[in-house]
Design an enzyme around this catalytic site. Sequence first.
Site: not given
Length: 556
Positions: A71, A73, A94, A301, A381, A409
């Site tokens: 998240k 990233t 944050r 989250f 991925f 990423w």
Amino acid sequence: MKTDVQIAQEAKMLPIVEIGERLGLDEDELELYGKYKAKISLDAYKRLEGREDGKLILVTAINPTSAGEGKTTTNVGLSMGLNKIGKKAITTLREPSLGPCFGVKGGAAGGGYAQVVPMDDINLHFTGDIHAITTANNLLAALIDNHIHQGNNLNLDPRRITWKRALDMNDRALRDIVIGLGGRGNGVPRQDGFDISVASEIMAILCLATNMDDLKSRLSKMIVGYTYDNEPVTAGQLDATGALALLLKDAIKPNLVQTLENTPAIIHGGPFANIAHGCNSVMATKTALKLADYVVTEAGFGADLGAEKFFNIKCRYAGLKPNAVVIVATVRALKNHGGVSKAELSQENMEALAKGFENLEKQIENVSKFGVPSVVALNRFPTDTEKELEFVQERCKELGVNVVLSEVWAKGGEGGTELAEKVVELAEDRKSGYKPLYDLDLTIKEKIETIAKEIYGAEGVEFTVKALKEIAKYEKIGLDKLPICMAKTQYSLSDNPKLLGRPKEFKITVSAVRASAGAGFLVALTGDIMTMPGLPRIPAANKMDILEDGEIIGLF
């Protein structure tokens, strides 16, 4: 493959003064913390207050798994992608807590080629904000016990002190303690305990305050305990407000850093979303909206926690109107929600993917309940098969939501341009119909039940005798019109962390309700949620080190 720390340490950062200049900030509006970090003066927002706001984009996710979703990233990569397509963007995040940093998670500054830097500073002491909050929290605790020791003019009942001490570390041994032992000169013996600093009400207040006057007003309203007659006692009654505000005079100012690609990043405040409201500060978000075309923010989250609180608490209090939402998922995490162990996630498993997709489906539904358009960012991925990716895309299409494959990423901003274009399309072509989920005039129980049924999918809520007594107390003292901050496990839509996917036919149990009168919400504790986490069998700290040349090992 280079580690995140190695990638971060090779970054070509620009002086933070130059980052500020690009945003239109005057040099005297920046308070430097070395060459690459600065605080933004509160005067900057005052100067910019009349300027039109940019677009606000929320990044949220499915319920997190050990497989990872990415998240933060995605947040960083999207902001860089927006700049790549010609939009002036800022990422707002944050501040990481030292607790999870040295516990399970490691660092929290993004990953790969989508990070904020200087990563090691951000993950460690940064500009000292969390330390200031810890100190303010513990000053108030000391004033409470000193007041009782010195005669107790406010008639505080030592058995009804609700204010705990705080430490920004995972330390289970401090959850329940006894203080004041050793004789009369050491104070009045009583039971006490510690919360992790990011669970302190002062953290929530710092993140919801709109200026220094608002900060002081909120601090004064914090309930620290009750009298022998069961009347609330506040920090204001202890004459603590001024000293607390003084300790927070610098912490209230947003922090300016940058991404690996020199996109501005404002990182400020760090409440957890499983035990607090999980959003960065209002000051950071509102300042960023005056400085950029697009502001990419995040909430902790899954959408059942962070996004729900972002919409129902932060946006409600700050008058924010988000334009679009990005929901982050991975094929691996969805298969994990479908029952596949972490060791077998690299193998194609369409049955598990279909079962796990139900979690994403529910989070899409949750976001839609607030009237804001969304897009799914699927972090790709190497082990994802075309069949698996096509399945997620087709199922989302059936739900009326677009899916964009994200490769931030590995590729940084270039890997997020497609997502950026879709976000711009949503934000500019579709009108946001943002609205909170519930009306504040509902009863406390009705608000909790609305969240449990609408967002979690629960059949209902069971309240313990303790919780019912506390609810009655808050109704009596006029706190029943506040929004609700649910303290719940992040791993499941339910209050049982083992129920993955989209559990059905369950109820939420509310074991206790706490008042955060200064922050402006009531905290409903569910399941086995704890406000002071513990360390795992092998803490991340055991694998960290710093070498002679300054190279950091194991931070992320």
